[in-house]
Design a protein around this motif. Structure first.
Motif, mmCIF file in Angstrom:
data_model
loop_
_atom_site.group_PDB
_atom_site.id
_atom_site.type_symbol
_atom_site.label_atom_id
_atom_site.label_comp_id
_atom_site.label_asym_id
_atom_site.label_seq_id
_atom_site.Cartn_x
_atom_site.Cartn_y
_atom_site.Cartn_z
ATOM 1 N N VAL A 1 0.864 -1.180 0.000
ATOM 2 C CA VAL A 1 0.000 0.000 0.000
ATOM 3 C C VAL A 1 0.899 1.228 0.000
ATOM 4 C CG1 VAL A 1 -1.799 1.269 1.230
ATOM 5 C CG2 VAL A 1 -1.769 -1.248 1.309
ATOM 6 N N TYR A 2 0.772 2.051 -1.038
ATOM 7 C CA TYR A 2 1.550 3.289 -1.163
ATOM 8 C C TYR A 2 0.653 4.478 -0.842
ATOM 9 C CZ TYR A 2 5.270 0.909 -3.886
ATOM 10 O OH TYR A 2 6.287 0.102 -4.294
ATOM 11 N N ARG A 3 1.158 5.376 0.007
ATOM 12 C CA ARG A 3 0.407 6.611 0.265
ATOM 13 C C ARG A 3 1.054 7.761 -0.497
ATOM 14 N NH1 ARG A 3 -1.877 9.795 5.608
ATOM 15 N NH2 ARG A 3 -1.249 11.861 4.865
ATOM 16 N N PHE A 4 0.328 8.241 -1.521
ATOM 17 C CA PHE A 4 0.788 9.419 -2.270
ATOM 18 C C PHE A 4 0.321 10.687 -1.572
ATOM 19 C CE2 PHE A 4 2.578 7.924 -6.331
ATOM 20 C CZ PHE A 4 2.356 6.560 -6.180
ATOM 21 N N ALA A 5 -0.879 10.630 -1.047
ATOM 22 C CA ALA A 5 -1.472 11.769 -0.332
ATOM 23 C C ALA A 5 -2.589 11.208 0.537
ATOM 24 C CB ALA A 5 -2.027 12.805 -1.319
ATOM 25 N N GLU A 6 -3.126 12.047 1.374
ATOM 26 C CA GLU A 6 -4.177 11.593 2.299
ATOM 27 C C GLU A 6 -5.361 10.983 1.541
ATOM 28 O OE1 GLU A 6 -5.313 14.613 5.014
ATOM 29 O OE2 GLU A 6 -6.527 13.256 6.247
ATOM 30 N N GLU A 7 -5.583 11.478 0.328
ATOM 31 C CA GLU A 7 -6.728 10.987 -0.440
ATOM 32 C C GLU A 7 -6.297 10.193 -1.666
ATOM 33 O OE1 GLU A 7 -9.513 14.125 -1.145
ATOM 34 O OE2 GLU A 7 -9.619 14.693 0.977
ATOM 35 N N LYS A 8 -5.085 9.672 -1.659
ATOM 36 C CA LYS A 8 -4.582 8.976 -2.848
ATOM 37 C C LYS A 8 -3.648 7.839 -2.443
ATOM 38 C CE LYS A 8 -2.360 10.155 -7.300
ATOM 39 N NZ LYS A 8 -3.487 9.868 -8.199
ATOM 40 N N LEU A 9 -4.149 6.614 -2.599
ATOM 41 C CA LEU A 9 -3.357 5.426 -2.273
ATOM 42 C C LEU A 9 -3.223 4.554 -3.516
ATOM 43 C CD1 LEU A 9 -5.172 4.323 1.036
ATOM 44 C CD2 LEU A 9 -3.074 5.701 0.856
ATOM 45 N N LEU A 10 -2.119 3.840 -3.583
ATOM 46 C CA LEU A 10 -1.931 2.866 -4.664
ATOM 47 C C LEU A 10 -1.716 1.492 -4.035
ATOM 48 C CD1 LEU A 10 -1.519 2.438 -7.787
ATOM 49 C CD2 LEU A 10 0.945 2.596 -7.334
ATOM 50 N N LEU A 11 -2.502 0.518 -4.488
ATOM 51 C CA LEU A 11 -2.336 -0.865 -4.032
ATOM 52 C C LEU A 11 -1.601 -1.640 -5.126
ATOM 53 C CD1 LEU A 11 -6.013 -1.546 -2.804
ATOM 54 C CD2 LEU A 11 -4.167 -0.315 -1.625
ATOM 55 N N VAL A 12 -0.537 -2.314 -4.770
ATOM 56 C CA VAL A 12 0.200 -3.132 -5.745
ATOM 57 C C VAL A 12 0.041 -4.586 -5.336
ATOM 58 C CG1 VAL A 12 2.414 -3.600 -6.828
ATOM 59 C CG2 VAL A 12 1.786 -1.250 -6.253
ATOM 60 N N VAL A 13 -0.598 -5.354 -6.202
ATOM 61 C CA VAL A 13 -1.000 -6.723 -5.867
ATOM 62 C C VAL A 13 -0.327 -7.715 -6.817
ATOM 63 C CG1 VAL A 13 -3.222 -5.897 -4.991
ATOM 64 C CG2 VAL A 13 -3.058 -6.680 -7.362
ATOM 65 N N ASN A 14 -0.437 -9.001 -6.473
ATOM 66 C CA ASN A 14 0.202 -10.038 -7.282
ATOM 67 C C ASN A 14 -0.467 -10.191 -8.648
ATOM 68 O OD1 ASN A 14 2.388 -11.256 -5.703
ATOM 69 N ND2 ASN A 14 0.760 -11.642 -4.205
ATOM 70 N N ALA A 15 0.369 -10.596 -9.624
ATOM 71 C CA ALA A 15 -0.103 -10.704 -11.003
ATOM 72 C C ALA A 15 -1.242 -11.705 -11.148
ATOM 73 C CB ALA A 15 1.064 -11.109 -11.904
ATOM 74 N N ALA A 16 -1.020 -12.922 -10.631
ATOM 75 C CA ALA A 16 -1.992 -13.990 -10.865
ATOM 76 C C ALA A 16 -3.289 -13.754 -10.115
ATOM 77 C CB ALA A 16 -1.384 -15.334 -10.466
ATOM 78 N N THR A 17 -3.265 -12.849 -9.132
ATOM 79 C CA THR A 17 -4.456 -12.613 -8.309
ATOM 80 C C THR A 17 -5.091 -11.246 -8.581
ATOM 81 O OG1 THR A 17 -2.927 -11.897 -6.603
ATOM 82 C CG2 THR A 17 -3.825 -14.109 -6.366
ATOM 83 N N THR A 18 -4.586 -10.526 -9.589
ATOM 84 C CA THR A 18 -5.087 -9.162 -9.805
ATOM 85 C C THR A 18 -6.602 -9.133 -10.033
ATOM 86 O OG1 THR A 18 -2.968 -8.471 -10.745
ATOM 87 C CG2 THR A 18 -4.858 -7.080 -11.221
ATOM 88 N N GLU A 19 -7.087 -10.056 -10.873
ATOM 89 C CA GLU A 19 -8.528 -10.043 -11.170
ATOM 90 C C GLU A 19 -9.347 -10.436 -9.952
ATOM 91 O OE1 GLU A 19 -9.193 -12.257 -14.821
ATOM 92 O OE2 GLU A 19 -7.485 -11.182 -15.710
#
Lengths: 372, 129
Positions: free
Chosen positions: A105-123
Protein backbone atom coordinates in the motif's frame (compact mmCIF):
# COMPACT_ATOMS: atom_id res chain seq x y z
CA UNK A 1 -3.12 -22.04 -22.28
CA UNK A 2 -1.38 -21.55 -25.60
CA UNK A 3 1.35 -18.96 -25.92
CA UNK A 4 -0.85 -16.67 -28.02
CA UNK A 5 -3.38 -16.36 -25.19
CA UNK A 6 -0.83 -15.48 -22.55
CA UNK A 7 -0.62 -11.92 -21.33
CA UNK A 8 2.59 -10.12 -22.17
CA UNK A 9 4.40 -7.32 -20.39
CA UNK A 10 5.82 -4.44 -22.47
CA UNK A 11 9.23 -6.14 -22.07
CA UNK A 12 8.25 -9.42 -23.73
CA UNK A 13 10.39 -8.84 -26.81
CA UNK A 14 13.29 -7.60 -24.71
CA UNK A 15 13.20 -10.86 -22.73
CA UNK A 16 13.28 -12.93 -25.90
CA UNK A 17 16.13 -10.85 -27.33
CA UNK A 18 18.14 -11.57 -24.15
CA UNK A 19 17.58 -15.32 -24.51
CA UNK A 20 14.92 -15.49 -21.82
CA UNK A 21 13.32 -18.92 -21.49
CA UNK A 22 9.64 -18.07 -21.46
CA UNK A 23 7.05 -19.90 -19.36
CA UNK A 24 3.39 -19.52 -18.45
CA UNK A 25 3.34 -17.85 -15.04
CA UNK A 26 -0.22 -17.38 -13.84
CA UNK A 27 -1.36 -16.61 -17.38
CA UNK A 28 1.63 -14.36 -18.15
CA UNK A 29 4.38 -15.14 -20.66
CA UNK A 30 7.42 -14.50 -18.46
CA UNK A 31 11.14 -15.39 -18.46
CA UNK A 32 12.03 -18.11 -15.93
CA UNK A 33 15.72 -17.48 -16.61
CA UNK A 34 18.07 -15.92 -19.13
CA UNK A 35 21.31 -17.30 -20.54
CA UNK A 36 23.32 -16.79 -17.32
CA UNK A 37 21.05 -19.27 -15.53
CA UNK A 38 19.38 -19.08 -12.14
CA UNK A 39 22.56 -19.42 -10.07
CA UNK A 40 24.40 -16.71 -12.00
CA UNK A 41 21.39 -14.41 -11.81
CA UNK A 42 20.89 -15.04 -8.10
CA UNK A 43 24.57 -14.41 -7.32
CA UNK A 44 24.65 -11.24 -9.43
CA UNK A 45 21.77 -9.85 -7.35
CA UNK A 46 23.54 -10.71 -4.08
CA UNK A 47 26.95 -9.38 -5.14
CA UNK A 48 26.28 -6.72 -7.82
CA UNK A 49 22.84 -6.07 -9.28
CA UNK A 50 19.88 -7.89 -10.76
CA UNK A 51 17.20 -6.49 -13.07
CA UNK A 52 13.65 -7.81 -12.86
CA UNK A 53 10.56 -7.22 -14.97
CA UNK A 54 7.67 -7.11 -12.53
CA UNK A 55 5.30 -5.30 -14.88
CA UNK A 56 2.80 -8.14 -14.51
CA UNK A 57 1.98 -6.98 -10.97
CA UNK A 58 -1.41 -5.32 -10.60
CA UNK A 59 -1.95 -1.69 -9.58
CA UNK A 60 -5.15 -0.28 -8.13
CA UNK A 61 -5.69 3.41 -7.32
CA UNK A 62 -7.88 4.39 -4.39
CA UNK A 63 -8.78 8.08 -4.56
CA UNK A 64 -10.94 10.20 -2.32
CA UNK A 65 -11.44 11.39 1.24
CA UNK A 66 -12.45 7.88 2.33
CA UNK A 67 -9.40 6.15 0.84
CA UNK A 68 -7.50 5.51 4.06
CA UNK A 69 -10.56 4.29 5.98
CA UNK A 70 -11.60 2.03 3.08
CA UNK A 71 -8.21 0.33 2.66
CA UNK A 72 -7.85 0.10 6.43
CA UNK A 73 -11.12 -1.83 6.56
CA UNK A 74 -9.91 -4.41 3.99
CA UNK A 75 -6.27 -4.89 5.00
CA UNK A 76 -4.38 -6.02 8.09
CA UNK A 77 -1.76 -3.29 8.44
CA UNK A 78 -2.66 0.19 9.79
CA UNK A 79 -2.94 2.52 6.82
CA UNK A 80 -3.33 5.51 9.17
CA UNK A 81 0.31 5.05 10.18
CA UNK A 82 1.56 5.81 6.65
CA UNK A 83 2.85 9.26 5.77
CA UNK A 84 2.97 10.74 2.26
CA UNK A 85 5.73 9.01 0.29
CA UNK A 86 5.68 5.87 2.43
CA UNK A 87 4.57 2.33 1.61
CA UNK A 88 3.94 -0.75 3.68
CA UNK A 89 3.48 -4.47 3.27
CA UNK A 90 0.00 -5.70 4.10
CA UNK A 91 -2.58 -8.39 3.45
CA UNK A 92 -6.15 -8.46 2.18
CA UNK A 93 -8.03 -10.86 4.43
CA UNK A 94 -11.33 -12.70 4.12
CA UNK A 95 -13.98 -13.15 6.86
CA UNK A 96 -12.19 -16.20 8.30
CA UNK A 97 -8.88 -14.35 8.45
CA UNK A 98 -7.42 -16.16 5.42
CA UNK A 99 -5.31 -14.17 3.00
CA UNK A 100 -6.97 -13.04 -0.25
CA UNK A 101 -3.61 -11.62 -1.34
CA UNK A 102 -0.54 -9.89 0.02
CA UNK A 103 0.17 -6.41 -1.28
CA UNK A 104 1.97 -3.11 -0.95
CA UNK A 105 0.00 0.00 0.00
CA UNK A 106 1.55 3.29 -1.16
CA UNK A 107 0.41 6.61 0.26
CA UNK A 108 0.79 9.42 -2.27
CA UNK A 109 -1.47 11.77 -0.33
CA UNK A 110 -4.18 11.59 2.30
CA UNK A 111 -6.73 10.99 -0.44
CA UNK A 112 -4.58 8.98 -2.85
CA UNK A 113 -3.36 5.43 -2.27
CA UNK A 114 -1.93 2.87 -4.66
CA UNK A 115 -2.34 -0.87 -4.03
CA UNK A 116 0.20 -3.13 -5.75
CA UNK A 117 -1.00 -6.72 -5.87
CA UNK A 118 0.20 -10.04 -7.28
CA UNK A 119 -0.10 -10.70 -11.00
CA UNK A 120 -1.99 -13.99 -10.86
CA UNK A 121 -4.46 -12.61 -8.31
CA UNK A 122 -5.09 -9.16 -9.81
CA UNK A 123 -8.53 -10.04 -11.17
CA UNK A 124 -9.51 -11.88 -7.99
CA UNK A 125 -8.35 -8.93 -5.86
CA UNK A 126 -10.17 -6.43 -8.04
CA UNK A 127 -13.38 -8.46 -7.71
CA UNK A 128 -12.88 -8.77 -3.96
CA UNK A 129 -12.13 -5.10 -3.38
CA UNK A 130 -14.95 -3.79 -5.60
CA UNK A 131 -17.45 -6.19 -4.01
CA UNK A 132 -16.66 -4.61 -0.63
CA UNK A 133 -16.92 -1.08 -1.96
CA UNK A 134 -19.94 1.22 -2.01
CA UNK A 135 -20.47 4.88 -2.88
CA UNK A 136 -20.60 5.58 0.85
CA UNK A 137 -16.93 4.67 1.19
CA UNK A 138 -16.01 8.07 -0.23
CA UNK A 139 -13.36 6.86 -2.62
CA UNK A 140 -13.02 5.75 -6.21
CA UNK A 141 -11.26 2.60 -7.38
CA UNK A 142 -9.32 2.37 -10.63
CA UNK A 143 -7.70 -0.80 -11.91
CA UNK A 144 -4.58 0.76 -13.44
CA UNK A 145 -2.64 -2.46 -14.02
CA UNK A 146 -2.23 -1.69 -17.71
CA UNK A 147 -0.96 1.84 -17.05
CA UNK A 148 2.37 0.78 -15.57
CA UNK A 149 5.52 -1.08 -16.30
CA UNK A 150 7.43 -2.00 -13.17
CA UNK A 151 11.15 -2.71 -13.21
CA UNK A 152 13.12 -3.73 -10.11
CA UNK A 153 16.83 -2.98 -9.76
CA UNK A 154 18.14 -4.92 -6.78
CA UNK A 155 21.49 -5.57 -5.18
CA UNK A 156 24.46 -3.77 -3.61
CA UNK A 157 25.11 -1.78 -6.82
CA UNK A 158 21.43 -0.96 -7.46
CA UNK A 159 21.39 2.47 -5.87
CA UNK A 160 24.49 3.61 -7.77
CA UNK A 161 23.02 2.43 -11.06
CA UNK A 162 19.65 4.14 -10.61
CA UNK A 163 21.33 7.28 -9.22
CA UNK A 164 23.24 7.73 -12.50
CA UNK A 165 19.90 8.07 -14.27
CA UNK A 166 18.09 10.49 -11.99
CA UNK A 167 18.55 13.86 -10.34
CA UNK A 168 16.44 12.70 -7.40
CA UNK A 169 18.70 12.18 -4.38
CA UNK A 170 18.15 8.47 -3.75
CA UNK A 171 19.98 8.55 -0.42
CA UNK A 172 17.06 10.64 0.86
CA UNK A 173 14.59 7.81 0.13
CA UNK A 174 14.41 5.50 3.11
CA UNK A 175 13.53 1.81 2.92
CA UNK A 176 9.82 1.41 2.10
CA UNK A 177 9.56 5.03 1.02
CA UNK A 178 9.13 6.37 -2.51
CA UNK A 179 9.05 9.55 -4.52
CA UNK A 180 7.83 10.71 -7.90
CA UNK A 181 10.69 11.73 -10.14
CA UNK A 182 12.39 11.31 -13.48
CA UNK A 183 14.52 8.32 -14.46
CA UNK A 184 16.41 8.80 -17.73
CA UNK A 185 13.92 11.57 -18.49
CA UNK A 186 10.93 9.28 -17.92
CA UNK A 187 8.34 10.27 -15.35
CA UNK A 188 8.48 7.52 -12.72
CA UNK A 189 7.58 6.39 -9.24
CA UNK A 190 10.88 5.51 -7.56
CA UNK A 191 10.26 3.14 -4.67
CA UNK A 192 12.90 1.74 -2.31
CA UNK A 193 11.30 -1.68 -2.10
CA UNK A 194 11.94 -5.17 -3.41
CA UNK A 195 11.52 -8.89 -3.08
CA UNK A 196 15.11 -10.10 -2.95
CA UNK A 197 16.44 -9.26 0.50
CA UNK A 198 18.75 -6.70 -1.07
CA UNK A 199 18.66 -2.93 -1.13
CA UNK A 200 17.25 -1.58 -4.35
CA UNK A 201 14.46 0.19 -6.15
CA UNK A 202 11.29 -0.62 -7.97
CA UNK A 203 10.61 1.89 -10.74
CA UNK A 204 7.08 2.35 -12.07
CA UNK A 205 6.53 4.18 -15.36
CA UNK A 206 4.23 4.29 -18.37
CA UNK A 207 4.50 1.02 -20.33
CA UNK A 208 5.72 2.69 -23.52
CA UNK A 209 8.96 3.58 -21.73
CA UNK A 210 9.56 0.07 -20.37
CA UNK A 211 12.07 -1.05 -22.98
CA UNK A 212 13.98 2.23 -22.86
CA UNK A 213 14.34 2.06 -19.07
CA UNK A 214 15.18 -1.65 -19.12
CA UNK A 215 17.96 -1.21 -21.66
CA UNK A 216 19.24 1.88 -19.85
CA UNK A 217 19.50 -0.02 -16.57
CA UNK A 218 21.39 -2.80 -18.35
CA UNK A 219 23.86 -0.49 -20.08
CA UNK A 220 24.35 1.75 -17.03
CA UNK A 221 24.88 -1.32 -14.84
CA UNK A 222 27.52 -2.81 -17.12
CA UNK A 223 25.43 -5.81 -18.24
CA UNK A 224 27.56 -8.90 -17.85
CA UNK A 225 28.79 -11.73 -15.66
CA UNK A 226 31.93 -9.91 -14.48
CA UNK A 227 30.39 -7.87 -11.68
CA UNK A 228 27.81 -6.12 -13.82
CA UNK A 229 24.02 -6.16 -13.74
CA UNK A 230 22.20 -9.26 -15.00
CA UNK A 231 18.57 -9.60 -16.05
CA UNK A 232 16.94 -12.10 -13.69
CA UNK A 233 14.04 -14.46 -14.34
CA UNK A 234 11.31 -15.85 -12.12
CA UNK A 235 13.52 -18.72 -10.91
CA UNK A 236 16.07 -16.34 -9.39
CA UNK A 237 13.30 -14.11 -8.06
CA UNK A 238 11.97 -17.17 -6.23
CA UNK A 239 15.30 -18.35 -4.77
CA UNK A 240 16.17 -14.79 -3.70
CA UNK A 241 12.89 -14.28 -1.88
CA UNK A 242 13.10 -17.75 -0.32
CA UNK A 243 16.61 -17.13 1.09
CA UNK A 244 15.11 -13.98 2.61
CA UNK A 245 12.09 -16.01 3.86
CA UNK A 246 9.59 -13.74 2.14
CA UNK A 247 6.16 -15.24 1.54
CA UNK A 248 4.87 -16.14 -1.91
CA UNK A 249 1.13 -16.11 -2.42
CA UNK A 250 -0.18 -19.60 -3.21
CA UNK A 251 2.64 -21.12 -1.17
CA UNK A 252 3.03 -19.58 2.30
CA UNK A 253 -0.16 -17.56 1.90
CA UNK A 254 -3.63 -18.52 0.73
CA UNK A 255 -7.35 -18.18 1.35
CA UNK A 256 -7.13 -20.81 4.10
CA UNK A 257 -3.93 -19.53 5.73
CA UNK A 258 -4.02 -16.60 8.12
CA UNK A 259 -1.27 -13.99 8.30
CA UNK A 260 -0.68 -15.00 11.93
CA UNK A 261 0.05 -18.58 10.90
CA UNK A 262 2.34 -17.35 8.14
CA UNK A 263 4.48 -15.34 10.54
CA UNK A 264 2.99 -12.02 9.45
CA UNK A 265 1.82 -10.91 12.89
CA UNK A 266 3.98 -7.80 12.36
CA UNK A 267 1.62 -6.58 9.62
CA UNK A 268 -1.55 -7.70 11.45
CA UNK A 269 -2.62 -4.77 13.60
CA UNK A 270 -5.43 -6.25 15.65
CA UNK A 271 -5.65 -3.12 17.84
CA UNK A 272 -6.30 -0.73 14.94
CA UNK A 273 -10.07 -1.34 14.82
CA UNK A 274 -12.26 -3.70 12.84
CA UNK A 275 -11.20 -4.96 9.43
CA UNK A 276 -12.39 -7.90 7.36
CA UNK A 277 -11.41 -11.04 9.26
CA UNK A 278 -10.22 -9.19 12.37
CA UNK A 279 -12.64 -11.04 14.67
CA UNK A 280 -11.47 -14.40 13.39
CA UNK A 281 -7.83 -13.34 13.74
CA UNK A 282 -8.38 -12.12 17.30
CA UNK A 283 -10.01 -15.43 18.21
CA UNK A 284 -7.15 -17.32 16.63
CA UNK A 285 -4.60 -15.29 18.53
CA UNK A 286 -6.42 -15.73 21.84
CA UNK A 287 -6.84 -19.48 21.34
CA UNK A 288 -3.23 -19.86 20.29
CA UNK A 289 -1.97 -20.84 16.85
CA UNK A 290 -2.35 -24.48 15.92
CA UNK A 291 0.22 -24.31 13.13
CA UNK A 292 3.11 -22.05 12.32
CA UNK A 293 5.36 -21.43 9.36
CA UNK A 294 8.98 -22.41 10.01
CA UNK A 295 12.21 -22.33 8.08
CA UNK A 296 14.22 -25.52 7.75
CA UNK A 297 17.55 -26.61 6.43
CA UNK A 298 18.26 -30.07 5.06
CA UNK A 299 20.86 -31.87 7.16
CA UNK A 300 21.50 -34.65 4.67
CA UNK A 301 21.85 -34.58 0.88
CA UNK A 302 18.61 -34.01 -0.97
CA UNK A 303 16.29 -31.16 -1.82
CA UNK A 304 12.82 -30.64 -0.37
CA UNK A 305 10.31 -29.28 -2.88
CA UNK A 306 6.96 -27.54 -2.58
CA UNK A 307 4.30 -29.93 -1.34
CA UNK A 308 6.58 -32.52 0.32
CA UNK A 309 5.14 -34.00 3.52
CA UNK A 310 6.88 -33.25 6.80
CA UNK A 311 7.22 -35.86 9.56
CA UNK A 312 8.22 -35.76 13.17
CA UNK A 313 9.13 -39.33 13.95
CA UNK A 314 6.56 -41.46 12.13
CA UNK A 315 3.78 -38.88 12.27
CA UNK A 316 2.95 -36.84 9.19
CA UNK A 317 2.43 -33.39 10.67
CA UNK A 318 2.95 -30.77 8.01
CA UNK A 319 3.93 -29.83 4.51
CA UNK A 320 6.60 -27.89 2.67
CA UNK A 321 5.27 -24.66 1.14
CA UNK A 322 8.50 -23.74 -0.67
CA UNK A 323 11.70 -25.74 -0.96
CA UNK A 324 14.79 -25.18 -3.06
CA UNK A 325 18.54 -25.09 -3.15
CA UNK A 326 19.73 -21.71 -1.85
CA UNK A 327 22.37 -20.58 -4.35
CA UNK A 328 24.06 -17.96 -2.14
CA UNK A 329 23.94 -19.94 1.11
CA UNK A 330 24.80 -23.19 -0.70
CA UNK A 331 22.33 -25.11 1.44
CA UNK A 332 19.02 -26.78 0.73
CA UNK A 333 16.32 -24.82 2.51
CA UNK A 334 12.60 -24.44 2.71
CA UNK A 335 9.54 -23.16 4.53
CA UNK A 336 6.93 -25.49 6.03
CA UNK A 337 3.87 -25.48 8.21
CA UNK A 338 4.21 -27.45 11.45
CA UNK A 339 1.96 -27.86 14.49
CA UNK A 340 2.87 -25.05 16.89
CA UNK A 341 4.31 -27.43 19.49
CA UNK A 342 6.97 -28.56 16.99
CA UNK A 343 7.65 -25.13 15.50
CA UNK A 344 10.81 -24.54 17.51
CA UNK A 345 14.35 -23.75 16.42
CA UNK A 346 16.39 -26.94 16.47
CA UNK A 347 13.42 -29.29 16.05
CA UNK A 348 14.52 -32.30 14.00
CA UNK A 349 12.11 -33.18 11.21
CA UNK A 350 11.96 -35.61 8.30
CA UNK A 351 10.89 -34.60 4.84
CA UNK A 352 9.42 -37.10 2.41
CA UNK A 353 11.40 -36.50 -0.76
CA UNK A 354 10.01 -38.90 -3.35
CA UNK A 355 9.60 -41.66 -0.78
CA UNK A 356 12.83 -41.10 1.15
CA UNK A 357 12.55 -39.54 4.58
CA UNK A 358 15.43 -37.07 4.69
CA UNK A 359 16.57 -35.26 7.82
CA UNK A 360 16.14 -31.54 8.26
CA UNK A 361 16.27 -29.11 11.12
CA UNK A 362 14.12 -26.10 11.97
CA UNK A 363 16.31 -22.97 11.77
CA UNK A 364 15.82 -19.22 12.31
CA UNK A 365 14.55 -17.09 9.44
CA UNK A 366 15.43 -15.22 7.36
CA UNK A 367 18.00 -17.71 6.11
CA UNK A 368 19.86 -14.80 4.53
CA UNK A 369 20.19 -11.28 5.86
CA UNK A 370 22.24 -8.76 3.99
CA UNK A 371 25.09 -6.95 5.74
CA UNK A 372 24.10 -3.34 6.13
CA UNK B 1 21.25 -26.22 -31.09
CA UNK B 2 22.05 -29.22 -28.93
CA UNK B 3 25.39 -30.95 -29.02
CA UNK B 4 24.79 -34.61 -30.08
CA UNK B 5 27.99 -36.68 -30.38
CA UNK B 6 27.91 -39.29 -33.16
CA UNK B 7 29.51 -42.11 -31.18
CA UNK B 8 26.75 -42.39 -28.57
CA UNK B 9 23.29 -44.00 -28.45
CA UNK B 10 20.29 -42.08 -27.08
CA UNK B 11 17.05 -42.79 -25.19
CA UNK B 12 13.72 -41.02 -25.49
CA UNK B 13 14.22 -39.82 -21.91
CA UNK B 14 17.36 -37.95 -23.01
CA UNK B 15 20.00 -40.24 -21.58
CA UNK B 16 23.09 -41.11 -23.59
CA UNK B 17 24.94 -44.43 -23.58
CA UNK B 18 28.54 -45.14 -24.53
CA UNK B 19 29.08 -48.86 -25.07
CA UNK B 20 32.55 -50.35 -24.69
CA UNK B 21 32.42 -54.15 -24.83
CA UNK B 22 30.01 -55.19 -22.08
CA UNK B 23 30.24 -51.87 -20.24
CA UNK B 24 27.85 -48.96 -20.75
CA UNK B 25 28.58 -45.43 -19.50
CA UNK B 26 25.40 -43.39 -18.97
CA UNK B 27 24.66 -39.71 -18.57
CA UNK B 28 22.10 -37.12 -19.63
CA UNK B 29 22.21 -35.29 -22.93
CA UNK B 30 23.02 -31.67 -23.65
CA UNK B 31 19.34 -31.13 -24.41
CA UNK B 32 18.39 -32.58 -21.00
CA UNK B 33 20.87 -30.47 -19.02
CA UNK B 34 19.72 -27.37 -20.87
CA UNK B 35 16.08 -28.09 -20.11
CA UNK B 36 16.84 -28.66 -16.42
CA UNK B 37 18.95 -25.58 -15.91
CA UNK B 38 21.70 -25.32 -13.28
CA UNK B 39 22.26 -28.81 -11.84
CA UNK B 40 22.98 -28.83 -8.10
CA UNK B 41 22.66 -32.46 -6.99
CA UNK B 42 22.59 -35.96 -8.42
CA UNK B 43 21.06 -38.82 -6.44
CA UNK B 44 23.12 -41.84 -7.51
CA UNK B 45 22.66 -45.59 -7.15
CA UNK B 46 25.28 -47.72 -5.38
CA UNK B 47 27.82 -50.02 -6.95
CA UNK B 48 26.25 -53.46 -7.12
CA UNK B 49 22.68 -52.19 -7.65
CA UNK B 50 20.97 -54.00 -10.52
CA UNK B 51 18.51 -52.36 -12.88
CA UNK B 52 16.27 -53.57 -15.68
CA UNK B 53 15.68 -51.54 -18.79
CA UNK B 54 13.95 -48.19 -18.20
CA UNK B 55 14.16 -48.23 -14.43
CA UNK B 56 14.75 -45.05 -12.44
CA UNK B 57 18.31 -45.34 -11.14
CA UNK B 58 18.60 -41.88 -9.69
CA UNK B 59 17.61 -38.27 -10.12
CA UNK B 60 19.11 -35.02 -11.26
CA UNK B 61 18.14 -31.92 -9.34
CA UNK B 62 18.45 -28.44 -10.71
CA UNK B 63 17.64 -25.30 -8.77
CA UNK B 64 14.08 -25.32 -9.98
CA UNK B 65 13.24 -28.93 -10.84
CA UNK B 66 13.99 -32.58 -10.29
CA UNK B 67 14.12 -35.15 -13.04
CA UNK B 68 14.43 -38.90 -12.65
CA UNK B 69 17.07 -40.62 -14.72
CA UNK B 70 16.30 -43.99 -16.27
CA UNK B 71 18.47 -46.88 -17.37
CA UNK B 72 18.30 -47.04 -21.18
CA UNK B 73 19.73 -50.58 -20.89
CA UNK B 74 19.72 -53.30 -18.21
CA UNK B 75 22.73 -54.11 -16.07
CA UNK B 76 24.63 -53.92 -12.79
CA UNK B 77 26.23 -50.73 -11.53
CA UNK B 78 30.02 -51.19 -11.51
CA UNK B 79 31.05 -47.57 -11.03
CA UNK B 80 29.42 -44.23 -10.17
CA UNK B 81 30.88 -40.80 -10.83
CA UNK B 82 31.48 -39.69 -7.25
CA UNK B 83 33.11 -36.43 -8.26
CA UNK B 84 30.02 -35.13 -10.02
CA UNK B 85 28.36 -34.15 -6.74
CA UNK B 86 31.38 -32.00 -5.87
CA UNK B 87 31.07 -30.21 -9.19
CA UNK B 88 27.48 -30.73 -10.35
CA UNK B 89 27.98 -27.94 -12.89
CA UNK B 90 29.94 -30.55 -14.88
CA UNK B 91 26.56 -31.96 -15.92
CA UNK B 92 25.73 -28.61 -17.50
CA UNK B 93 29.15 -27.74 -18.87
CA UNK B 94 30.36 -31.13 -20.03
CA UNK B 95 27.43 -33.58 -20.05
CA UNK B 96 29.14 -36.18 -22.26
CA UNK B 97 32.53 -36.34 -20.50
CA UNK B 98 33.02 -35.02 -16.96
CA UNK B 99 29.27 -35.18 -16.33
CA UNK B 100 28.87 -38.94 -16.83
CA UNK B 101 26.87 -40.64 -14.07
CA UNK B 102 27.14 -44.43 -13.90
CA UNK B 103 28.80 -47.38 -15.60
CA UNK B 104 26.79 -50.56 -15.97
CA UNK B 105 27.91 -54.09 -16.76
CA UNK B 106 25.40 -54.89 -19.45
CA UNK B 107 23.08 -57.88 -19.10
CA UNK B 108 22.87 -57.94 -22.88
CA UNK B 109 25.71 -56.13 -24.68
CA UNK B 110 23.60 -55.83 -27.84
CA UNK B 111 20.73 -54.00 -26.12
CA UNK B 112 22.04 -50.50 -26.83
CA UNK B 113 21.78 -51.12 -30.57
CA UNK B 114 18.03 -50.65 -30.24
CA UNK B 115 18.47 -47.10 -28.94
CA UNK B 116 18.53 -44.07 -31.21
CA UNK B 117 21.60 -43.05 -33.17
CA UNK B 118 22.74 -39.42 -33.08
CA UNK B 119 20.88 -38.76 -36.34
CA UNK B 120 17.71 -40.37 -35.01
CA UNK B 121 17.98 -38.47 -31.72
CA UNK B 122 18.38 -35.19 -33.57
CA UNK B 123 15.23 -35.97 -35.56
CA UNK B 124 13.46 -36.97 -32.33
CA UNK B 125 14.34 -33.60 -30.75
CA UNK B 126 13.24 -31.73 -33.86
CA UNK B 127 9.91 -33.59 -33.87
CA UNK B 128 9.26 -32.91 -30.19
CA UNK B 129 9.88 -29.16 -30.50
Amino acid sequence: MSEENLKKTPLNEAHRALGGRMVDFGGWDMPVQYTAGVIGEHMATRTAAGLFDVSHMGEIWVDGPGAIAFVNRLTTNDVRALIDGQAHYSALTNETGGVVDDLLVYRFAEEKLLLVVNAATTEKDWAWITSHHTDEDGCELTNASGDFCQIAVQGPKATAIVQKLTETDLSAIKYYHFTEGWVDGVESIISRTGYTGEDGFEVYAAPEYAERLWNKFLSTGGFGLDGGILPCGLAARNTLRLESAMSLYGHELGDDITPLEAGLGWITKLQKGDFTGSDALKRQKEAGLKRKLVGFEMTEPGIARDGCDVYVGDAKLGNVTSGSPAPFLKKNIGLAFLPAEFANIGQEIKIDVRGKHLSASVVPTPFYKRQK
Amino acid sequence: MSNIPENLRYSKDHEWVLVDGDTATIGITDYAQHSLGDVVYIDMPRVGDKFGTHEAFGSVESVKAVSEIFTPVAGEVIEVNDSVNDTPEDVNNDPYEAGWMVKLKLDNPGEADALMSSVEYEEYLAASE
